[in-house]
Every structure is written in C-alpha cells, then in structure tokens.
Scaffold this active site. Structure first.
Site, PDB file in Angstrom:
ATOM      1  N   ARG A  77      63.687  76.689  49.834  1.00  0.00           N
ATOM      2  CA  ARG A  77      64.587  77.714  50.378  1.00  0.00           C
ATOM      3  C   ARG A  77      64.453  77.733  51.892  1.00  0.00           C
ATOM      4  NH1 ARG A  77      66.295  83.518  49.470  1.00  0.00           N
ATOM      5  NH2 ARG A  77      67.394  83.881  51.413  1.00  0.00           N
ATOM      6  N   ARG A 113      71.803  78.671  49.724  1.00  0.00           N
ATOM      7  CA  ARG A 113      70.376  78.554  49.417  1.00  0.00           C
ATOM      8  C   ARG A 113      70.158  77.858  48.088  1.00  0.00           C
ATOM      9  NH1 ARG A 113      71.143  84.858  49.426  1.00  0.00           N
ATOM     10  NH2 ARG A 113      72.632  84.056  50.861  1.00  0.00           N
ATOM     11  N   ASP A 125      67.411  81.934  45.433  1.00  0.00           N
ATOM     12  CA  ASP A 125      67.234  83.269  45.973  1.00  0.00           C
ATOM     13  C   ASP A 125      66.741  84.150  44.835  1.00  0.00           C
ATOM     14  OD1 ASP A 125      67.396  85.441  47.760  1.00  0.00           O
ATOM     15  OD2 ASP A 125      69.447  85.899  47.152  1.00  0.00           O
ATOM     16  N   ASP A 180      65.608  88.034  44.125  1.00  0.00           N
ATOM     17  CA  ASP A 180      65.571  89.393  44.652  1.00  0.00           C
ATOM     18  C   ASP A 180      64.930  90.326  43.646  1.00  0.00           C
ATOM     19  OD1 ASP A 180      66.888  88.867  47.070  1.00  0.00           O
ATOM     20  OD2 ASP A 180      68.862  89.114  46.151  1.00  0.00           O
TER      21      ASP A 180
END
Length: 161
Positions: free
Chosen positions: A87, A96, A99, A101
C-alpha cells in the site's frame, strides 16, 4: 475466542493489481491475526472511487471479527497487512492495492489522531453500509439503525458480485 472478546467491523477495499485477489488474500490474513477470529464476511461489491475519478473501480467488502486486541493494536495489525500488500499513500483517496478501515469496535467512540470510531465517513458510503448490512442487518451505529442509514442510499452505484 472467549466472552471478553470485542466485536469489530473492518472495511476492505482495493482497486489496483488484481483487486479481488488482494481482498481474498486479506481475508486469509485476517483469519490469522493474533487473538482474533473472523466471524463473518460480506459479499464483494464493485464501486466507483470516492474522490479522484481517474482511477479504476474498487472492490469492497466488510468483515466482522471477534478480538481481544485493543482498537489501536488492531489498527496496527491492519496497517501492517496493508504494507505487506505494498500500500502506497501517494494522494488522498487515491488508488490502492489494499485499504483496511476499522469501522466499528464494540460501541466505542474514539477521537484520536490515528483512529476515529465509528469511522467518520461510513454513514455516507454505500460501499460500506450495504456489505455491513449483509453481515449485521440489525447493527446500531451510535444511536442510528443501520437499516435507517440504508434508506438514504438510494442513488448508489454498487454492483454486488
């Protein structure tokens, strides 16, 4: 996992170098996080990028984990996994490889420099809410039902795989 484990929800996204493969590899890696059990995995969705549109569409999913890690320790594990997938943060909302989160951690509210919980933009993102509803339809996000948030997501561009 014991009864003292925390419930956390993680959003996954990728739009570079074989996005579906990055998501599949991340799911395998999430199964091997320390003191963490993968509880549920949503279907994958294709979505348009947030921000700059001069990039490929994303593949997104959401998982639920049960963990004895703290929120910051879990975040550290997620960021290390992103780094293993090369990344690179070249621009805000840019493309990317992976990712990850941290969306929710129990019903915890945090506002730290490295971590805000619940994730501050999740209520506006169909690519988070629809996969989340696939695995936790009765979920409350703060004082708001997930199903109520979905009512405001009529004009979304998601395609479920």
């Amino acid at each position: 996992m014991n009864e003292f484990a925390h419930q956390a929800y993680i959003g996954l996204g990728s739009n570079l170098d074989g996005p579906r493969q990055h998501i599949e590899q991340a799911l395998i890696a999430l199964k091997h996080l320390p003191v963490t059990t993968l509880v549920a995995v949503s279907p994958c969705y294709a979505s348009k990028p947030v921000g700059p549109q001069d990039q490929p569409d994303f593949v997104n999913a959401v998982v639920q984990v049960s963990t004895r890690l703290s929120p910051l320790a879990l975040l550290d594990q997620l960021q290390a996994l992103e780094q293993r997938h090369q990344r690179r943060r070249l621009r805000h909302w840019g493309p990317r490889t992976l990712d990850l989160d941290l969306l929710l951690f129990d019903d915890l509210s945090l506002d730290l420099p490295r971590l805000k919980l619940p994730h501050p933009a999740m209520q506006d993102r169909a690519f988070v809410l629809f996969p989340l509803a696939d695995i936790a339809p009765e979920l409350m996000i703060g004082a708001t039902r997930l199903s109520d948030l979905l009512l405001h997501m009529k004009d979304h561009d998601l395609q479920r795989f």
